[in-house]
Design an enzyme around this catalytic site. Structure first.
Site, PDB file in Angstrom:
ATOM      1  N   CYS A   1      26.616 -29.384  76.218  1.00 30.50           N
ATOM      2  CA  CYS A   1      25.472 -30.869  76.818  1.00 30.50           C
ATOM      3  C   CYS A   1      24.635 -30.142  78.645  1.00 30.50           C
ATOM      4  O   CYS A   1      24.984 -29.006  77.760  1.00 30.50           O
ATOM      5  CB  CYS A   1      26.220 -31.682  77.380  1.00 30.50           C
ATOM      6  SG  CYS A   1      28.155 -31.322  78.772  1.00 30.50           S
TER       7      CYS A   1
ATOM      8  N   ARG B   1      30.639 -34.750  79.531  1.00 31.99           N
ATOM      9  CA  ARG B   1      30.150 -35.122  77.485  1.00 31.99           C
ATOM     10  C   ARG B   1      30.837 -33.752  76.692  1.00 31.99           C
ATOM     11  O   ARG B   1      31.502 -34.336  75.674  1.00 31.99           O
ATOM     12  CB  ARG B   1      28.742 -35.066  76.857  1.00 31.99           C
ATOM     13  CG  ARG B   1      28.164 -36.307  77.816  1.00 31.99           C
ATOM     14  CD  ARG B   1      26.919 -36.678  77.352  1.00 31.99           C
ATOM     15  NE  ARG B   1      26.144 -35.477  78.228  1.00 31.99           N
ATOM     16  CZ  ARG B   1      24.928 -35.557  78.761  1.00 31.99           C
ATOM     17  NH1 ARG B   1      24.227 -36.522  77.569  1.00 31.99           N
ATOM     18  NH2 ARG B   1      24.332 -35.038  79.566  1.00 31.99           N
TER      19      ARG B   1
ATOM     20  N   ASP C   1      20.444 -37.636  57.456  1.00 31.30           N
ATOM     21  CA  ASP C   1      19.680 -38.089  56.492  1.00 31.30           C
ATOM     22  C   ASP C   1      18.534 -37.049  56.398  1.00 31.30           C
ATOM     23  O   ASP C   1      17.839 -36.859  56.975  1.00 31.30           O
ATOM     24  CB  ASP C   1      18.828 -39.222  57.007  1.00 31.30           C
ATOM     25  CG  ASP C   1      18.067 -40.622  56.027  1.00 31.30           C
ATOM     26  OD1 ASP C   1      18.002 -39.275  55.599  1.00 31.30           O
ATOM     27  OD2 ASP C   1      18.710 -41.257  56.259  1.00 31.30           O
TER      28      ASP C   1
END
Length: 200
Positions: A8, A14, A113
């Site tokens: 990050c 994070r 994807d």
């Protein structure tokens, strides 16, 4: 054994939350993994933010991680680099272009994807070209700009928002989002191990 590096900005919110949570998830899943985190603009040795520590403690995780700036050795060490935002991804790739094939945003890798991946690569290529053109006082031609705008609308937002400076609620929401994506990462890696005995 897979080595994963979470990245990050300052490595106090994070990415250390992701590191600590993933380490426990991997242990629980019986996955052989080493985990680190770093920041693209971090100062070495800073404590994790108080709210990040509280969010982890609520999950039964006690970890006194300290910030680390991203270094060449971290990039070379990692098999997989997962960033919190597209900006972090671009920053890592610009600094370490040889690592391009192993750098993803956390969400991008978790929700992989193939079709979207091609769109993302095209978008990143056009963005890089645009930056070079702007630096030279030029811009993309009309067709390339139209295509870039189409891709910007098509590709989902893969960023995890920075809770820095926010209240505990904002950190909790951030941690929940990271945790959800990490669970998908564990499943993806475990499926890869099951399928052919090794990781992608």
């Amino acid at each position: 054994m897979i080595r994963i590096l979470f990245v990050c900005t300052g490595n106090t919110c994070r990415s250390p939350m992701a590191e600590a949570m993933f380490r426990r998830m991997a242990e629980q899943a019986g996955m052989a993994a080493e985990v680190r985190s770093a920041g693209v603009a971090a100062l070495d040795g800073q404590p994790m933010s108080a709210n990040s520590r509280k969010v982890l403690e609520q999950r039964g995780i006690v970890d006194n991680l300290q910030s680390r700036s991203l270094k060449q050795e971290d990039v070379e060490w990692a098999d997989l680099i997962l960033t919190m935002t597209m900006h972090h991804k671009r920053t890592v790739i610009e600094a370490y272009p040889e690592a391009i094939d192993k750098v993803y945003t956390l969400k991008e890798y978790a929700m992989y994807d193939p079709e979207l991946q091609q769109d993302m690569q095209e978008r990143e290529s056009l963005m890089a070209k645009l930056q070079l053109q702007l630096a030279a006082g030029q811009t993309l031609d009309e067709q390339e700009m139209d295509r870039l705008l189409q891709l910007e609308q098509k590709v989902p937002n893969y960023d995890i928002l920075d809770p820095f400076g926010g209240n505990l609620t904002s950190y909790t929401k951030c941690a929940e989002e990271i945790e959800e994506q990490l669970q998908r990462v564990v499943e993806r890696l475990r499926d890869s191990q099951t399928k052919d005995g090794q990781l992608d």
